[in-house]
Design a protein around this motif. Sequence first.
Motif, PDB file in Angstrom:
ATOM      1  N   PRO A  98      13.649   9.248   2.312  1.00  0.00           N
ATOM      2  CA  PRO A  98      12.649   7.783   1.874  1.00  0.00           C
ATOM      3  C   PRO A  98      11.963   7.144   3.014  1.00  0.00           C
ATOM      4  O   PRO A  98      11.110   6.496   2.758  1.00  0.00           O
ATOM      5  CB  PRO A  98      13.726   7.146   0.902  1.00  0.00           C
ATOM      6  N   GLY A 152      17.635   8.131  -3.493  1.00  0.00           N
ATOM      7  CA  GLY A 152      17.241   8.192  -2.094  1.00  0.00           C
ATOM      8  C   GLY A 152      18.182   9.303  -1.262  1.00  0.00           C
ATOM      9  O   GLY A 152      17.986   9.494  -0.336  1.00  0.00           O
ATOM     10  N   GLN A 198       6.849   5.847 -13.397  1.00  0.00           N
ATOM     11  CA  GLN A 198       7.592   6.767 -12.282  1.00  0.00           C
ATOM     12  C   GLN A 198       6.333   7.329 -11.572  1.00  0.00           C
ATOM     13  O   GLN A 198       5.288   7.710 -12.048  1.00  0.00           O
ATOM     14  CB  GLN A 198       8.399   7.883 -13.006  1.00  0.00           C
ATOM     15  N   GLN A 210       6.506  10.218  -8.810  1.00  0.00           N
ATOM     16  CA  GLN A 210       7.378  11.298  -8.258  1.00  0.00           C
ATOM     17  C   GLN A 210       6.475  12.193  -7.354  1.00  0.00           C
ATOM     18  O   GLN A 210       5.515  12.927  -7.785  1.00  0.00           O
ATOM     19  CB  GLN A 210       7.825  11.976  -9.536  1.00  0.00           C
ATOM     20  N   ARG A 211       6.872  12.136  -6.170  1.00  0.00           N
ATOM     21  CA  ARG A 211       6.138  12.914  -4.990  1.00  0.00           C
ATOM     22  C   ARG A 211       6.406  14.368  -5.194  1.00  0.00           C
ATOM     23  O   ARG A 211       7.809  14.777  -5.194  1.00  0.00           O
ATOM     24  CB  ARG A 211       6.699  12.474  -3.549  1.00  0.00           C
ATOM     25  N   ALA A 240      11.014  13.117  -4.812  1.00  0.00           N
ATOM     26  CA  ALA A 240      11.451  11.770  -4.683  1.00  0.00           C
ATOM     27  C   ALA A 240      10.695  11.015  -5.978  1.00  0.00           C
ATOM     28  O   ALA A 240       9.396  10.906  -6.186  1.00  0.00           O
ATOM     29  CB  ALA A 240      10.814  10.959  -3.352  1.00  0.00           C
ATOM     30  N   THR A 299       9.808   7.097  -7.357  1.00  0.00           N
ATOM     31  CA  THR A 299       9.795   5.683  -7.264  1.00  0.00           C
ATOM     32  C   THR A 299       9.678   5.146  -8.598  1.00  0.00           C
ATOM     33  O   THR A 299       8.805   5.529  -9.350  1.00  0.00           O
ATOM     34  CB  THR A 299       8.800   5.175  -6.565  1.00  0.00           C
ATOM     35  N   LEU A 317       8.849   1.616 -10.874  1.00  0.00           N
ATOM     36  CA  LEU A 317       8.222   0.457 -10.811  1.00  0.00           C
ATOM     37  C   LEU A 317       8.068  -0.289 -12.317  1.00  0.00           C
ATOM     38  O   LEU A 317       7.439   0.276 -13.192  1.00  0.00           O
ATOM     39  CB  LEU A 317       6.704   0.519 -10.364  1.00  0.00           C
ATOM     40  N   SER A 329       0.842  -1.923 -12.481  1.00  0.00           N
ATOM     41  CA  SER A 329       1.605  -1.869 -11.396  1.00  0.00           C
ATOM     42  C   SER A 329       1.969  -3.090 -10.597  1.00  0.00           C
ATOM     43  O   SER A 329       0.813  -3.665 -10.178  1.00  0.00           O
ATOM     44  CB  SER A 329       2.203  -0.502 -10.664  1.00  0.00           C
ATOM     45  N   LEU A 361       1.464  -1.622  -4.307  1.00  0.00           N
ATOM     46  CA  LEU A 361       2.372  -0.692  -3.948  1.00  0.00           C
ATOM     47  C   LEU A 361       2.447  -0.956  -2.432  1.00  0.00           C
ATOM     48  O   LEU A 361       1.403  -1.112  -1.827  1.00  0.00           O
ATOM     49  CB  LEU A 361       1.710   0.755  -4.425  1.00  0.00           C
ATOM     50  N   MET A 414       2.571   4.496   0.686  1.00  0.00           N
ATOM     51  CA  MET A 414       3.095   5.644  -0.006  1.00  0.00           C
ATOM     52  C   MET A 414       3.202   6.902   0.820  1.00  0.00           C
ATOM     53  O   MET A 414       2.034   6.982   1.637  1.00  0.00           O
ATOM     54  CB  MET A 414       2.751   6.232  -1.338  1.00  0.00           C
ATOM     55  N   TYR A 470       1.407  13.253  -6.154  1.00  0.00           N
ATOM     56  CA  TYR A 470       2.239  12.497  -6.937  1.00  0.00           C
ATOM     57  C   TYR A 470       2.019  12.668  -8.656  1.00  0.00           C
ATOM     58  O   TYR A 470       0.881  12.794  -8.829  1.00  0.00           O
ATOM     59  CB  TYR A 470       2.168  10.878  -6.791  1.00  0.00           C
TER      60      TYR A 470
END
Length: 588
Positions: A179, A229, A399, A401-402, A407, A409, A411, A423, A426, A429, A434
Amino acid sequence: MKRIFRVAGVGLSALLWQAAASAAPGWNAEAPMVAARGQHAAALMDDGSVGVFGGVSSLGFVTGSERYSSGAWTSIGDAGITGNVTEAVTLGTGHVLVRTDGSLSARLYDPVANAWLAGGMQTVARQLSSMTLLPDGRVLVAGGNGLSSAELYDPQTRTWAPTASMSAVRYAHGAILLPDGRVLVAGGRDAVGPVPSAEIYDPASATWTSIAPPLIAREFASMALLPDGRPLMAGGTDAGGATTAGEIYDVQANTWTATGNLSDPHAGAMGSPLGYGTVLSSGLVLVAGGSDDARVPSPSAELYDFTTGTWSSAGSMGVGRAFGTANLLPNGDVLFAGGFASDPSTIFYANTELYTPAVPPGPVPVVDALPLLQRASSALTLTGAGFSGGSGLSLPTLQLQRVENGAITVLTPSSYSQTSFTSPVLGLMPAGLYMARVVVDGVPSGGRLIRFTDPVGTPSGTPGNAQAVISWTAPVNTGGNPPDGYLVTSSPGNQTCTVDAPATSCTVTGLENGTPYLFTVQAQHPNGLGPSASTATAITPTGGGAAPRTVPVPGLTPAGIALTALIAAAMAGWARRNKRNGRHDSAC
């Protein structure tokens, strides 16, 4: 090392978006690939399709690649490089960088043009090295059989350059982006056996730092980044053979801690050769396939719950196999493709299967389509339906998601309604593709694929006679996705002009003198138009005499004129992409 299948006579030294899945949870057979293969690479691409590249089969090297979309496979041609093991990663441009252990030359697959391009020459031939997409869009390739060295691929220049070497020789190791933007490398093998060390690469300083060693030295382990993470390493092969042990690294404390053991050995699990567990939208980690000490492949699959530190059964694939691929799809399913079994005889599979995770009962939120390229360091707004649940009172979460490292994240909204979610602003990133999902009462929507990039700098303009010269600065942060041109549009009128990068000014003609105009500028990236930036104040063209007349085309309405301008801009973008890709085809 004996677990990697080698083509006869060749040793290592020469080597779709849709709504949330409606199928019942579990395993379902999917259409087979065009060619059987194992030790290949697979990558999710910007349109939600999956590319499968290279590998080997009972016939030798697999030269062709193919693409999965809407339940079907189609051939996408020959990359021009072969090897016993293939690795791939999707770049910020949307191109897929492909390398093999049998070639110094790397290749790029362009999914928009369906074409193969040169990807530069690596500094050294590597076998079973790792590939990691960095936060700035470059790619770190580290290690390999007999190597401690590492190098970086720059997608802007399509060149390779050496970087600092690791402290240890290692191959068949795990590597994952943390992360904080650094890369963890752990385990692997050297000439003696499993490597009992780990280290972290910092892209900012281009240095490696040794860290606490894993509890178990192992190779061909599955690695995944948990929602909190922390990296999870599980399975693989240690000095005694296939292991079921799992352990977690705490970056802050610099400690490895044992966690629950797998029920079955999963050495060379699907997602291999350098396998990664698949992080589902629920945060559970899926590990499937692989083999035991006797090289007997297992069809079993298991789910890791980081909140309890335990594994549970996820059923079984239709066939036991190892060293195939696993890719999370935007709808939440996981696509498993190919691989091989080596007991009692070696069999390569074209077989593919889908794993559909279980989700809680309840209404499924739906996210509308949105542009691929989103504004970096800004709030993200989604529209759709069901964002506050069937009762209208539930709190949704977003969500991000990479894809490259799994990963997630999470929110909470700054504002929301049943049909809209905004959101918080940010942070920056890391570069990558994503999946954006809205989750309500534990039920995820299908994922929308997005990337983050900066807009151009605030444009300014100089008025002229029925025209204006618009200037701007190039985007600062593109995530390895540099512009190849720009589009400028006036309001009112929708008059446009386009220019190839690196130029950063353009003259918009056909304006009316005395009319104030605002102008927006968008960077044209290889995978689409970036977010827009607008002039801060209106610009009013003036003329020394009568303004030049715009002669209307008979039968063409103002809307038609605007459409014609947009088509011209699109054609200019098409021409730039073909120029970039070395194509000279006619547009017709």
